[in-house]
Design a protein around this motif. Structure first.
Motif, PDB file in Angstrom:
ATOM      1  N   GLY A  54       0.842  -1.189   0.000  1.00 45.38           N
ATOM      2  CA  GLY A  54       0.000   0.000   0.000  1.00 45.38           C
ATOM      3  C   GLY A  54       0.873   1.233   0.000  1.00 45.38           C
ATOM      4  N   PHE A  55       0.233   2.400  -0.096  1.00 41.20           N
ATOM      5  CA  PHE A  55       0.958   3.665  -0.159  1.00 41.20           C
ATOM      6  C   PHE A  55       0.533   4.566   0.996  1.00 41.20           C
ATOM      7  N   ARG A  56       1.477   4.861   1.869  1.00 40.12           N
ATOM      8  CA  ARG A  56       1.190   5.771   2.974  1.00 40.12           C
ATOM      9  C   ARG A  56       1.193   7.208   2.462  1.00 40.12           C
ATOM     10  N   PRO A  57       0.257   8.043   2.911  1.00 41.64           N
ATOM     11  CA  PRO A  57       0.242   9.451   2.502  1.00 41.64           C
ATOM     12  C   PRO A  57       1.229  10.273   3.314  1.00 41.64           C
ATOM     13  N   TYR A  58       2.356  10.567   2.704  1.00 42.47           N
ATOM     14  CA  TYR A  58       3.497  11.190   3.386  1.00 42.47           C
ATOM     15  C   TYR A  58       3.517  12.697   3.149  1.00 42.47           C
ATOM     16  N   LEU A  59       3.653  13.467   4.201  1.00 46.05           N
ATOM     17  CA  LEU A  59       3.908  14.904   4.114  1.00 46.05           C
ATOM     18  C   LEU A  59       5.309  15.188   4.673  1.00 46.05           C
ATOM     19  N   PRO A  60       6.001  16.192   4.162  1.00 40.15           N
ATOM     20  CA  PRO A  60       7.425  16.378   4.487  1.00 40.15           C
ATOM     21  C   PRO A  60       7.761  16.489   5.966  1.00 40.15           C
ATOM     22  N   ASP A  61       6.847  17.014   6.777  1.00 40.52           N
ATOM     23  CA  ASP A  61       7.144  17.139   8.209  1.00 40.52           C
ATOM     24  C   ASP A  61       6.520  16.028   9.039  1.00 40.52           C
ATOM     25  N   HIS A  62       5.977  15.006   8.377  1.00 43.76           N
ATOM     26  CA  HIS A  62       5.414  13.829   9.032  1.00 43.76           C
ATOM     27  C   HIS A  62       4.184  14.135   9.889  1.00 43.76           C
ATOM     28  N   LEU A  63       3.531  15.254   9.641  1.00 46.78           N
ATOM     29  CA  LEU A  63       2.290  15.584  10.325  1.00 46.78           C
ATOM     30  C   LEU A  63       1.174  15.689   9.300  1.00 46.78           C
ATOM     31  N   PRO A  64      -0.028  15.250   9.631  1.00 45.16           N
ATOM     32  CA  PRO A  64      -1.132  15.358   8.678  1.00 45.16           C
ATOM     33  C   PRO A  64      -1.593  16.793   8.491  1.00 45.16           C
ATOM     34  N   ALA A  65      -2.370  17.005   7.448  1.00 43.02           N
ATOM     35  CA  ALA A  65      -3.052  18.278   7.230  1.00 43.02           C
ATOM     36  C   ALA A  65      -4.476  18.133   7.747  1.00 43.02           C
ATOM     37  N   ILE A  66      -4.823  18.924   8.749  1.00 39.28           N
ATOM     38  CA  ILE A  66      -6.148  18.824   9.367  1.00 39.28           C
ATOM     39  C   ILE A  66      -6.696  20.233   9.573  1.00 39.28           C
TER      40      ILE A  66
END
Length: 391
Positions: free
Chosen positions: A322-334
């Motif tokens: 599977g593919f994890r949704p990665y953001l550069p700072d390892h925090l989600p967008a909420i």
């Protein structure tokens, strides 16, 4: 899973909800996950705060509640989720705890320091000496330096959990329907979405597209740098319960926090209610390449047998990715996107989306209804990357 949780809590807040998915329920990253609800792999900070909130909410919605049970929920309704309790057994909820082990004294020192910081942030931790490891995991390798037990770690079966959360929400679910655009008015505010089967009008749109969150954001004319981070899971034949906890190497925490695009593997082993043992974890950024990689799977098997030697004689039945949704700072967008009023984001949770889903959905529902969120969302701002790039 994130979309299902957003639907659940938005419906609990009294909103009419439509969930649109181009595939089936849990047909993407959710269905390729292990279903971990973890606090053990998170350093003190915003993500750990979200994990602790989510853990409390997971426990709440998976409790069996009788007709006389009127304990207040996180939403303050004093009732089960919209009148529908989600049976923990139905989603294979297991509060089995996590055991992080160190192979060297140096690794144990680093793990102990991490646990001290986590404990100060509200995490339950129990130091486990090498002599006590067999009490917790009788089949564990005997040459380990020690570990830390995390009683708050748990697991669900992610596909079942997503389906049950959606059903409990009462939301209208449109599967097999692709969003092709985001409608915006002359004032720039969101007005709904375009789909391949007609328009859906709404004053708010939540981008819970996971690994494909960047694509949905682009449809609204905003940037969100979500990238796929591929991972494999190896599945054994059904076994009697020999692995009691989620057990992983202390190296796993460093791999989760790494920015490297190269392949990284660290052993993660856990049993399931159905019998098979799940083996991870690998991480690499290779785009959306779905190719099977025998070297990666071999590395997973080798790491697992180092932790649990008995696995050398167990058959592997299948492997999936599977593919994890990665953001550069390892925090989600909420939260809300100020660049497109009416657009909210709930994506980029990397490998923690199942565990963080309930807290995310709860916070999104609060912002949708104009309430002050229970957590400070500054660290999760969807536009934080554009701000960092500004001169």
């Amino acid at each position: 899973m994130i979309g299902a949780a957003c639907a659940l809590y938005a419906a609990r807040a009294g909103l009419d909800v439509v969930v649109v998915d181009r595939g089936p329920v849990a047909g993407g990253t959710t269905g390729a996950g292990e279903g971990n609800l973890l606090v053990s792999d998170k350093e003190p900070g915003p993500e750990l705060e979200l994990a602790l909130l989510s853990r409390r909410l997971w426990r709440e919605i998976t409790e069996d509640r009788g007709p006389d049970d009127h304990r207040p929920s996180a939403g303050g309704s004093g009732r089960a989720v919209d009148g529908h309790a989600i049976n923990g057994r139905a989603v294979e909820y297991e509060p089995k705890g996590g055991l992080v082990v160190a192979s060297t004294p140096e690794a144990l020192t680093a793990l102990t320091e991490l646990a001290a910081g986590q404990r100060a942030a509200g995490v339950e931790t129990v130091a486990v000496g090498a002599d006590r490891l067999p009490e917790l995991e009788p089949y564990l390798a005997c040459d380990l330096a020690g570990g830390v037990l995390y009683p708050q770690d748990a697991q669900v079966m992610p596909t079942l959990a997503a389906a049950h959360l959606l059903r409990a929400s009462g939301a209208r679910v449109e599967t097999g329907r692709t969003v092709t655009g985001v409608l915006r008015g002359a004032d720039g505010a969101v007005r709904g979405v375009l789909t391949d089967r007609g328009d859906l009008l709404a004053p708010a749109v939540v981008n819970a597209a996971g690994t494909w969150g960047a694509e949905v954001a682009a449809l609204a004319g905003v940037s969100l740098p979500v990238l796929p981070r591929r991972g494999f899971v190896l599945v054994t034949e059904p076994l009697p319960r020999r692995v009691r906890h989620k057990v992983y190497s202390a190296d796993y925490v460093a791999d989760v926090a790494s920015d490297s695009a190269a392949l990284q593997t660290s052993p993660v082993v856990e049993g399931t209610a159905a019998g098979p043992v799940l083996i991870g974890a690998s991480r690499e950024r290779v785009g959306f390449d779905r190719s099977f990689s025998l070297p990666v799977v071999r590395a997973l098997a080798a790491g697992a047998t180092r932790l649990f030697p008995f696995l050398e004689h167990v058959r592997a039945m299948r492997a999936y990715l599977g593919f994890r949704p990665y953001l550069p700072d390892h925090l989600p967008a909420i939260g809300p996107d100020p660049r497109a009023p009416g657009l909210f984001h709930a994506c980029g949770h990397e490998g923690a989306g199942i565990g963080l889903a309930t807290g995310t959905g709860h916070l999104i529902a609060q912002t949708l209804t104009g309430k002050a969120p229970d957590l400070d969302l500054t660290s999760f701002r969807p536009d934080r990357f554009a701000e960092e790039a500004a001169p």
